[in-house]
Design an enzyme around this catalytic site. Structure first.
Site: not given
Ligand SMILES: Cc1cc2nc3c(=O)[nH]c(=O)nc-3n(C[C@H](O)[C@H](O)[C@H](O)COP(=O)(O)O)c2cc1C
Ligand SMILES: Cc1cc2nc3c(=O)[nH]c(=O)nc-3n(C[C@H](O)[C@H](O)[C@H](O)COP(=O)(O)OP(=O)(O)OC[C@H]3O[C@@H](n4cnc5c(N)ncnc54)[C@H](O)[C@@H]3O)c2cc1C
Ligand code: FES
Lengths: 248, 278
Positions: B39-40, B122, B184-185, B206, B232, B253-254
């Site tokens: 986690k960050g 972020c 990242n998101t 996702g 995703g 991630g998700t």
């Molecule tokens: C609930 C949640 C918390 C996240 N917290 C962080 C974080 O603290 N630091 C970070 O760099 N990315 C964070 N992310 C982003 C994920 O690491 C990832 O880059 C992003 O969700 C895309 O991947 P995914 O589609 O597989 O989730 C977070 C994502 C989610 C869903």
């Protein structure tokens, strides 16, 4: 914690939009307040599982009661007796029931986890009153079952013919000084109002909200409790009402 | 077994930052993945954002957790030693609000971890975060300052929100970063139509973002540096696509929110594909 592929041994409609599902799942020792994450379908929409409380568990028979409020619960409602469902849990902290005369306050579908609680109190021979409010008489599900558990069960509906009101309006008619513990589950607005009533005994609130993972990983289910954020899914879902800080 | 930055990883399936806490709960999952992105971590403890923090959208979610974490000191004291007992391959996701804060966090952790993932992407904080990641000069400045304070591998986590990750990525590599992770998101918003105001603004993740994430990873192949593909990934097949697009490894991630054991399944499915099965 793990996934269980369980077969619905009995699915029943309890009202127009509330249904029950029974599964066989042996070997659990769940406590009131605990819940399962239900996989809605194998496609990614809806993506997340939905949390549903344990409404009863006895001799390997697991009961859930679900109200349709959106897409996930709508899809779930299409399942039939004999269908299989993937469930993950039990999740959430185990609530320790208090050995005090108890007041149970259920609003709407909040009755689900409180039915299991009431059965646990009964088993532990703890005296309780069950107050249960719903919008209309047909939405008072489990009425007969609750009557069997407690001679002191009060039912009320907002459209009731002889007496109209909510679960909270009933409280004013009770001798609240008799009670040593309370358990409440219902819409957020009910919990907010109940908190304002400032009852003189500890009330344990069952919090229902949208969850992410449901198992403590994502920090997506924050609720403010005694000045800091707690996870509903992992630190709760039951919190002492006095410590909860609602922002409305 | 794969090798990145001259370090061996048991497989190319990692866990993305923020979705698995600190890996202390589903230990067999943490143990089985190639690496864990934490986690960050910020310099000071953070309470995170008020609810709602997660909202489901078609094939995805929007999150606005807001970097809730205990701060670097507490992380080092009570959390890091416990993660290390489960998996030694740990990248700490570093989130500063100033350039200097990134360096301070990295220095505090020292060489107790495998490496760092600088989170300049972020979308859920008011200062820093994605604003650093959209600007190649700022991003490079952070890398330069951090580079001076650590010999551990530095991965920069890129954003694709209103900027070209290729440009920012190149600037980071030129400034001394060892690798890149993305995406990242993405910015996302849902309205409360009754109140007529936003219900949640945050980061979209996702399966909904996967094709875009894949495109971004593919775009970075000309940099010829190790890239961790994120976005995703739900299955081994998804992961395989990212590897084909040029990623050295992927991070999940998700998918973990839907199933905490998803990484185990993805490792197996990917392994089958890599061995030529289907
Ligand atoms: C609930 C949640 C918390 C996240 N917290 C962080 C974080 O603290 N630091 C970070 O760099 N990315 C964070 N992310 C982003 C994920 O690491 C990832 O880059 C992003 O969700 C895309 O991947 P995914 O589609 O597989 O989730 C977070 C994502 C989610 C869903
Ligand atoms: C621990 C726990 C136990 C529960 N037990 C039960 C139970 O026993 N029985 C039962 O019927 N229900 C129970 N619930 C509630 C149940 O989980 C929800 O009703 C269900 O998840 C709704 O899913 P849906 O897809 O049908 O509705 P959705 O379409 O997801 O949502 C319904 C409504 O909520 C709104 N909404 C969705 N997400 C958010 C968000 N993040 N923030 C604000 N608003 C949002 C939507 O706009 C919509 O109006 C429980 C919840 C928790 C947390
Ligand atoms: S829903 Fe993920 S931590 Fe509670």
């Amino acid at each position: 914690m793990m996934w269980h592929l369980v077969k619905i041994i009995n699915k029943e409609w309890l009202s127009r939009d509330i249904f029950s599902m029974e599964f066989t799942l042996h070997g659990l020792k769940p406590a009131p307040g605990q819940f399962f994450q239900i996989r809605i379908n194998e496609s990614y929409d809806p993506l997340l599982s939905r949390p549903i409380s344990i409404a009863d568990y006895e001799k390997g028979r697991l009961l859930m009661i679900v109200k349709i409020v959106g897409r996930g619960t709508e899809i779930l409602s299409k399942k039939k007796t004999g269908d299989e469902v993937l469930i993950f849990g039990p999740l959430g902290k185990k609530l320790k029931i208090k050995n005090k005369k108890s007041l149970i306050i259920a609003g709407g579908i909040g009755v689900a986890p409180l039915y299991f609680l009431a059965k646990s109190l009964k088993k532990a021979r703890i005296d309780f009153t069950f107050v249960y409010g719903a919008r209309t008489p047909s939405e008072l599900v489990l009425k007969d079952e609750i009557k069997k558990l407690s001679s002191r069960a009060v039912f009320i509906t907002e459209t009731g013919s002889n007496k109209a009101g909510t679960a909270l309006s009933v409280l004013n008619e009770l001798n609240l000084a008799e009670y040593g513990a309370g358990y409440a589950c219902g819409p957020r607005a009910m919990l907010v109002e109940l908190k304002k009533m400032n009852l003189q005994f500890p009330v344990y609130a069952f919090c229902e909200d949208f969850l992410g993972c449901g198992c403590g990983l994502c920090l997506g289910c924050a609720i403010k409790y005694k000045g800091s954020y707690k996870r509903i899914c992992e630190d709760g879902p039951v919190f002492e009402l006095k410590g909860l800080e609602f922002n409305d | 077994m794969i090798e990145i930055f001259n370090i061996e990883f048991q497989n190319p399936v990692f866990i993305a930052s923020g979705v698995f806490g600190f890996g202390l709960k589903y230990k067999n999952v943490t143990r089985s993945v190639g690496a864990l992105f934490t986690k960050g971590i910020t310099l000071l403890p953070r309470m995170g954002n008020p609810p709602p923090r997660i909202y489901e959208t078609p094939c995805g979610i929007i999150n606005s957790v807001g970097l809730e974490n205990p701060g670097v000191k507490e992380f080092c004291r009570s959390i890091l030693p416990r993660i290390k007992k489960i998996n030694s391959r740990i990248f700490v996701n570093v989130a500063g609000f100033t350039v200097e804060e990134y360096a301070q966090i990295v220095e505090e952790i020292g060489d107790r971890v495998t490496g760092f993932e600088l989170n300049i992407s972020c979308p859920n904080v008011k200062e820093g975060g994605v604003l650093f990641g959209q600007n190649p000069k700022m991003a490079a400045e952070i890398v330069r300052v951090v580079r001076k304070r650590t010999r551990c591998p530095i991965i920069v986590k890129l954003t694709a929100n209103f900027c070209d990750p290729l440009k920012v990525g190149r600037a980071c590599i030129d400034a001394g970063a060892d690798g890149l992770s993305l995406i990242n998101t993405l910015y996302g918003l849902v309205f409360d139509i009754k109140a007529k105001k936003p219900l949640i603004t945050g980061g979209l993740s996702g399966p909904a973002i996967r094709p875009f994430a894949l495109y971004c990873v593919h775009r970075l192949r000309e940099l010829k540096v190790p890239v961790i593909g994120i976005g995703g990934i739900m299955t081994g097949r998804d992961a395989y696509e990212f590897l084909l697009a040029g990623a050295k490894a992927v991070a999940i991630g998700t998918a973990v929110l839907r199933d905490p054991y998803a990484p185990l399944r993805i490792i197996e499915e990917l392994d089958t594909l890599l061995k030529g099965g289907k």
